[in-house]
Design a protein around this motif. Sequence first.
Motif, short mmCIF file in Angstrom:
data_model
loop_
_atom_site.label_atom_id
_atom_site.label_comp_id
_atom_site.label_asym_id
_atom_site.label_seq_id
_atom_site.Cartn_x
_atom_site.Cartn_y
_atom_site.Cartn_z
N GLN A 144 0.84 -1.19 0.00
CA GLN A 144 0.00 0.00 0.00
C GLN A 144 0.89 1.25 0.00
OE1 GLN A 144 -1.97 0.73 3.79
NE2 GLN A 144 -0.59 -0.71 4.81
N MET A 145 0.26 2.38 -0.15
CA MET A 145 0.98 3.65 -0.06
C MET A 145 1.49 3.82 1.36
SD MET A 145 1.63 6.48 -1.90
CE MET A 145 1.94 8.24 -1.70
N MET A 146 2.77 4.14 1.53
CA MET A 146 3.34 4.32 2.85
C MET A 146 4.56 5.23 2.76
SD MET A 146 5.16 0.60 3.48
CE MET A 146 3.58 -0.22 3.61
N VAL A 147 5.07 5.60 3.91
CA VAL A 147 6.33 6.36 3.96
C VAL A 147 7.30 5.58 4.83
CG1 VAL A 147 5.16 8.56 3.64
CG2 VAL A 147 5.62 7.76 5.95
N CYS A 148 8.57 5.87 4.68
CA CYS A 148 9.57 5.11 5.44
C CYS A 148 10.80 5.96 5.73
CB CYS A 148 9.97 3.84 4.69
SG CYS A 148 10.63 4.13 3.05
N SER A 149 11.61 5.44 6.61
CA SER A 149 12.83 6.12 7.03
C SER A 149 13.72 6.44 5.84
CB SER A 149 13.58 5.22 8.02
OG SER A 149 14.91 5.63 8.19
N SER A 150 14.49 7.49 5.97
CA SER A 150 15.46 7.84 4.92
C SER A 150 16.58 6.82 4.84
CB SER A 150 16.03 9.24 5.18
OG SER A 150 16.67 9.29 6.45
N GLU A 151 16.66 5.92 5.84
CA GLU A 151 17.66 4.85 5.83
C GLU A 151 17.16 3.64 5.04
OE1 GLU A 151 20.55 5.27 6.65
OE2 GLU A 151 20.67 6.78 8.23
N ILE A 152 15.99 3.77 4.44
CA ILE A 152 15.41 2.69 3.65
C ILE A 152 15.27 3.16 2.20
CG2 ILE A 152 13.38 1.23 3.31
CD1 ILE A 152 12.83 1.48 6.31
N TRP A 153 15.83 2.39 1.27
CA TRP A 153 15.60 2.68 -0.13
C TRP A 153 14.21 2.18 -0.53
CZ3 TRP A 153 20.89 0.26 -1.78
CH2 TRP A 153 21.89 1.25 -1.74
N THR A 154 13.50 2.96 -1.32
CA THR A 154 12.27 2.48 -1.94
C THR A 154 12.57 2.30 -3.42
OG1 THR A 154 11.49 4.77 -2.18
CG2 THR A 154 10.75 3.56 -0.26
N LEU A 155 12.58 1.05 -3.85
CA LEU A 155 13.03 0.69 -5.20
C LEU A 155 11.83 0.48 -6.13
CD1 LEU A 155 15.81 -1.86 -4.18
CD2 LEU A 155 16.10 0.56 -4.75
N ILE A 156 11.85 1.18 -7.25
CA ILE A 156 10.79 1.09 -8.25
C ILE A 156 11.21 0.07 -9.31
CG2 ILE A 156 9.34 2.38 -9.85
CD1 ILE A 156 10.51 4.95 -8.57
N PRO A 157 10.43 -0.98 -9.50
CA PRO A 157 10.81 -1.96 -10.54
C PRO A 157 10.66 -1.38 -11.94
CG PRO A 157 8.62 -2.45 -9.67
CD PRO A 157 9.19 -1.34 -8.82
N SER A 158 11.60 -1.68 -12.80
CA SER A 158 11.52 -1.23 -14.19
C SER A 158 10.60 -2.18 -14.97
CB SER A 158 12.91 -1.19 -14.83
OG SER A 158 13.37 -2.51 -15.07
N ASP A 159 10.48 -1.96 -16.25
CA ASP A 159 9.58 -2.80 -17.05
C ASP A 159 10.20 -4.13 -17.45
OD1 ASP A 159 11.44 -1.91 -18.87
OD2 ASP A 159 10.02 -0.85 -20.16
N VAL A 160 11.40 -4.45 -16.93
CA VAL A 160 12.02 -5.75 -17.25
C VAL A 160 11.80 -6.78 -16.15
CG1 VAL A 160 13.76 -4.63 -18.67
CG2 VAL A 160 14.31 -5.22 -16.31
N VAL A 161 11.22 -6.34 -15.03
CA VAL A 161 11.00 -7.28 -13.92
C VAL A 161 9.61 -7.12 -13.34
CG1 VAL A 161 13.40 -7.56 -13.16
CG2 VAL A 161 12.03 -5.66 -12.27
N LEU A 162 9.08 -8.22 -12.81
CA LEU A 162 7.87 -8.16 -12.02
C LEU A 162 8.21 -7.52 -10.67
CD1 LEU A 162 6.55 -11.79 -12.63
CD2 LEU A 162 5.64 -9.68 -13.64
N PRO A 163 7.30 -6.77 -10.07
CA PRO A 163 7.59 -6.15 -8.77
C PRO A 163 8.05 -7.16 -7.72
CG PRO A 163 5.61 -5.19 -9.69
CD PRO A 163 5.99 -6.32 -10.60
N LYS A 164 7.38 -8.31 -7.63
CA LYS A 164 7.77 -9.31 -6.63
C LYS A 164 9.10 -9.99 -6.98
CE LYS A 164 5.31 -9.83 -2.87
NZ LYS A 164 4.39 -10.94 -2.60
N PHE A 165 9.43 -10.05 -8.27
CA PHE A 165 10.72 -10.63 -8.65
C PHE A 165 11.85 -9.74 -8.16
CE2 PHE A 165 14.21 -11.77 -11.53
CZ PHE A 165 14.12 -13.15 -11.52
N LEU A 166 11.66 -8.43 -8.25
CA LEU A 166 12.64 -7.49 -7.71
C LEU A 166 12.79 -7.67 -6.20
CD1 LEU A 166 14.52 -5.00 -7.81
CD2 LEU A 166 12.46 -3.57 -7.64
N PHE A 167 11.66 -7.83 -5.51
CA PHE A 167 11.67 -8.05 -4.06
C PHE A 167 12.53 -9.25 -3.69
CE2 PHE A 167 9.28 -10.26 -0.52
CZ PHE A 167 9.79 -9.48 0.51
#
Length: 398
Positions: free
Chosen positions: A297-320
Amino acid sequence: MENVSSSNGLEKYPKLRFPGFDEPYRVVTLGEISSMIKRSDPQSNAPVMMLSAGNGFIMQSDKYSRDNAGQSLKKYILLKKGELAYNHGASKAKQFGCCYELQEEEARIPYVYHCFKVCDTEYTPYVALELNNPKMDKQLKRLVSSSVRMDGLLNISYEEYMSVQVYLPAYSEQKRIADFIEKLDERIAKQEQLIEALKKYKRGLLSHLFSEKSTQRCTTKRYYFSEIAQRRSEKYDPSSGIEYPCVELENIEQESGKILATVPSIKQGSIKNIARPGDTLFGKLRPYLRKYAFAEQMMVCSSEIWTLIPSDVVLPKFLFYLTQTEQFLQVANISSGTKMPRAEWSNIEKAEFFIPDFSVQHKAVSLLERVDKKITYTDSVLIYLKGLKTGLMQKLFI
């Protein structure tokens, strides 16, 4: 088991007893049923052990990577199987120390511990359980004469510890209770072993599914990580008044990907990173802790955490799952800083990974999700068992 209560309001009974036991409890001081152990043997080759609040007797070398007794080893107490030791050191797990029975044949332990043997008329495992029961903390708290000493020990002398009161049923009931708790402990240990086995299996799957050999069997392409994912640059200002769930590093469980809790974002005092559904969260501070999560869901997190956006070459869960691989973590741990190491994006973005076609990604994600569900269920059983023990320890003891 059956619930019981005092017949006249004066005699003390536990809230729960096994059927067939109805004798009243005796109240004695620990000193009345114990004798001090001061035995030492400088020539002994017995293992050097110490007391851990959560695990009982452990090898000292497991805690400190070596035996650190030094010259004081000759003064260590030689404890034998069935004897007890009370570590009057304060810890987060046991604020007023801990007491355990030695299960090994013998061990050399620090001479600062209060060591003793329970007389043969009582069942030692039951006494050990009662002394380590949280209910005992009320008595121990009254014995603490001042704050914790510089060496971390509470000011509770051997004589003072021997003055605590214990409530004892008949020997046969002591044995019935202690043997039952022992079986429950064994069941808990088996559950913990199952969880570790599942985690090991998952690590093996990750290693296989993301390996170069595995991806050679299907259509793959080599990508830099910067082509697979990018960091989300959106920021959140708590003063905006818009509230989202906020995730700090301590809210993410190590290695499981589980978000344990969230806090209200508007109560935070610093700028946060925004995470949108489908993003992967990765803790860049101390990356060896393996803190990652998937944003549902939409959330916010610490600046010590990267939020990584999957590109169009991977499924979001595959990146995870990619961020959980040893290959990714090895690069993440090429970090800057010693006391507070952080993963460097300049290293991560240049790392290369083989990415299979979407059909293979779907299969890999499906398999890993099933394993994660099994781990989550197995962990919930462990939580239930530990809660069951906590409840029984409250009800079976006075």
